[in-house]
Design a protein around this motif. Structure first.
Motif, mmCIF file in Angstrom:
data_model
loop_
_atom_site.group_PDB
_atom_site.id
_atom_site.type_symbol
_atom_site.label_atom_id
_atom_site.label_comp_id
_atom_site.label_asym_id
_atom_site.label_seq_id
_atom_site.Cartn_x
_atom_site.Cartn_y
_atom_site.Cartn_z
ATOM 1 N N ARG A 54 6.186 -8.814 -38.776
ATOM 2 C CA ARG A 54 6.930 -10.038 -38.483
ATOM 3 C C ARG A 54 6.039 -10.982 -37.920
ATOM 4 O O ARG A 54 6.585 -12.150 -37.869
ATOM 5 N N ALA A 55 4.719 -10.791 -37.372
ATOM 6 C CA ALA A 55 4.045 -11.924 -36.770
ATOM 7 C C ALA A 55 2.407 -11.575 -37.085
ATOM 8 O O ALA A 55 2.120 -10.573 -37.154
ATOM 9 N N GLU A 71 4.825 -22.590 -35.930
ATOM 10 C CA GLU A 71 5.726 -21.226 -36.592
ATOM 11 C C GLU A 71 5.677 -20.241 -35.948
ATOM 12 O O GLU A 71 4.350 -19.941 -35.774
ATOM 13 N N LYS A 72 6.483 -19.517 -35.345
ATOM 14 C CA LYS A 72 6.710 -18.327 -34.454
ATOM 15 C C LYS A 72 5.508 -17.173 -35.150
ATOM 16 O O LYS A 72 4.871 -16.647 -34.324
ATOM 17 N N LYS A 73 5.684 -16.552 -36.252
ATOM 18 C CA LYS A 73 4.944 -15.557 -36.848
ATOM 19 C C LYS A 73 3.495 -15.855 -37.022
ATOM 20 O O LYS A 73 2.668 -14.998 -37.105
ATOM 21 N N GLU A 74 3.389 -17.218 -36.981
ATOM 22 C CA GLU A 74 1.633 -17.657 -36.981
ATOM 23 C C GLU A 74 1.174 -18.113 -35.613
ATOM 24 O O GLU A 74 0.079 -18.526 -35.393
ATOM 25 N N GLU A 96 17.058 -19.971 -37.829
ATOM 26 C CA GLU A 96 16.849 -19.485 -39.381
ATOM 27 C C GLU A 96 15.230 -19.544 -39.572
ATOM 28 O O GLU A 96 14.299 -20.262 -38.897
ATOM 29 N N GLU A 97 14.801 -18.755 -40.778
ATOM 30 C CA GLU A 97 13.564 -18.731 -40.887
ATOM 31 C C GLU A 97 12.669 -20.036 -41.837
ATOM 32 O O GLU A 97 13.728 -20.581 -42.688
ATOM 33 N N PRO A 98 11.729 -20.642 -41.474
ATOM 34 C CA PRO A 98 10.641 -20.228 -40.311
ATOM 35 C C PRO A 98 11.231 -20.357 -39.317
ATOM 36 O O PRO A 98 11.689 -21.727 -38.856
ATOM 37 N N VAL A 99 11.030 -19.541 -38.146
ATOM 38 C CA VAL A 99 11.367 -20.003 -36.632
ATOM 39 C C VAL A 99 10.401 -20.733 -36.144
ATOM 40 O O VAL A 99 9.303 -20.281 -36.212
ATOM 41 N N ILE A 100 10.735 -21.964 -35.432
ATOM 42 C CA ILE A 100 9.723 -22.605 -34.971
ATOM 43 C C ILE A 100 9.810 -22.486 -33.341
ATOM 44 O O ILE A 100 10.977 -22.516 -32.838
#
Length: 347
Positions: free
Chosen positions: A131-132, A272-275, A312-316
């Motif tokens: 997820r990340a 972006e949260k996953k990055e 919503e995706e992408p979560v910021i």
């Protein structure tokens, strides 16, 4: 060479999803991933199985540029591996790009003192999608304290809110003494510089008597929806947006992020949260705020909070960063620029 570690990673992934249920990726996609790792002088781990005994070895290797079916892998070691591997047969390799873990069951072609040559399959298996992204770290020390006992080691990688560290046992204190049910305290260092310190909880651990990987969840890194009161209302939004430029203290990578809002005491940036490369508590020892073509402000800062601005995706996520140290002339320049610019309210 490392015993078992690669197989443990594979076994853990296959517990989550059987191999036959894993998504496949094409050889072309695999080649692109391998070339990306090669361009960054990265490594992958190869697994060799003993021809007669139930022993396995994990060997680090660097992929050379590849354009088709054949891949050459160069040993990342000064030891004579070819001789040590003569009783072993190549089984597979795992490719980890930080977000996805790929199982590649390549065909052994040849092996010599410089490396290994394999024929790539038409497809590889995506055995885990995270997820990340995990960000690999280099040269960062780790210190973990719990119940008045201290263990030391190194930071292996991190993802938003989590750190994987390799800890060594200490005289009179075995790693088995670390209690998963109790909070501990994690300190990350580079030389004498403390880059992070804070409470944490153990979520996963590997195997090993003298050294072992531990995954810690950092306290205060849960990302709920952002609240207006969590961010100062005296920050301004400037046009064009200033740039935050720094060498990441944990990864060594050069990073540039747009500054969403700024004041004389701190600023906000978004990812972006996953990055995400930033997390609450992380100290940025040396950074530059580029405010205009000729105006740059060097300073030292720390991330002190974050929150999601959408669901919503992408979560910021938006990070709140406070300036810890700035030279008086640079502070005067920053405040003068903000007064002259008269930016808008970011809320």
């Amino acid at each position: 060479m490392e015993k078992v570690s690669n197989l443990v990673l594979l076994a853990e992934a296959l517990k989550e999803k059987p191999l036959e249920d894993c998504q496949t990726v094409s050889r072309r996609h695999l080649v692109d991933k391998l070339n990306s790792i090669s361009n960054q002088n990265g490594n992958i781990f190869l697994t060799f199985r003993h021809s007669q005994h139930p022993h396995s070895l994990s060997v680090k290797a660097c992929p050379e540029p590849c354009s088709g079916e054949t891949l050459r892998l160069k040993w990342d070691s000064s030891h004579p591996l070819a001789k040590k591997l003569q009783d072993y047969r190549f089984d597979h390799f795992l490719l980890d790009d930080g977000l996805k873990l790929l199982l590649v069951q390549a065909e052994h072609h040849s092996l010599d003192q410089d490396g290994l040559v394999v024929n790539l399959p038409e497809q590889a298996r995506e055995i885990r999608a995270r997820r990340a992204r995990r960000h690999a770290c280099h040269g960062v020390g780790a210190r973990f304290l719990q119940h008045s006992v201290q263990f030391e080691g190194n930071l292996e990688n991190f993802s938003p809110g989590f750190c994987r560290v390799n800890l060594q046992s200490q005289p009179g204190h075995r790693l088995s003494r670390i209690d998963p049910g109790s909070a501990g305290y994690l300190i990350l260092l580079q030389g004498d510089e403390t880059l992070f310190s804070g409470k944490c909880l153990l979520t996963r651990q590997g195997y090993g008597e003298h050294a072992r990987d531990f995954v810690f969840e950092l306290d205060g890194c849960q990302t709920g929806r952002i609240r207006t009161e969590d961010f100062p209302n005296n920050q301004q939004r400037l046009t064009p947006a200033p740039q935050l430029i720094f060498n990441h203290p944990l990864t060594g990578e050069n990073v540039s992020l747009a500054v969403e809002a700024i004041s004389g005491s701190g600023f906000s940036v978004e990812e972006e949260k996953k990055e995400a490369l930033l997390f609450p508590g992380l100290v940025l020892p040396s950074l530059t705020l580029s405010l205009a073509d000729t105006l740059t402000i060097p300073c030292r800062a720390q991330v002190i909070g974050w929150g999601a601005i959408n669901e919503e995706e992408p979560v910021i996520v938006r990070h709140r960063v406070v300036i810890l140290d700035i030279a008086s002339p640079d502070r005067a320049k920053l405040e003068a620029h903000l007064k002259q610019s008269g930016g808008s309210d970011p809320t």
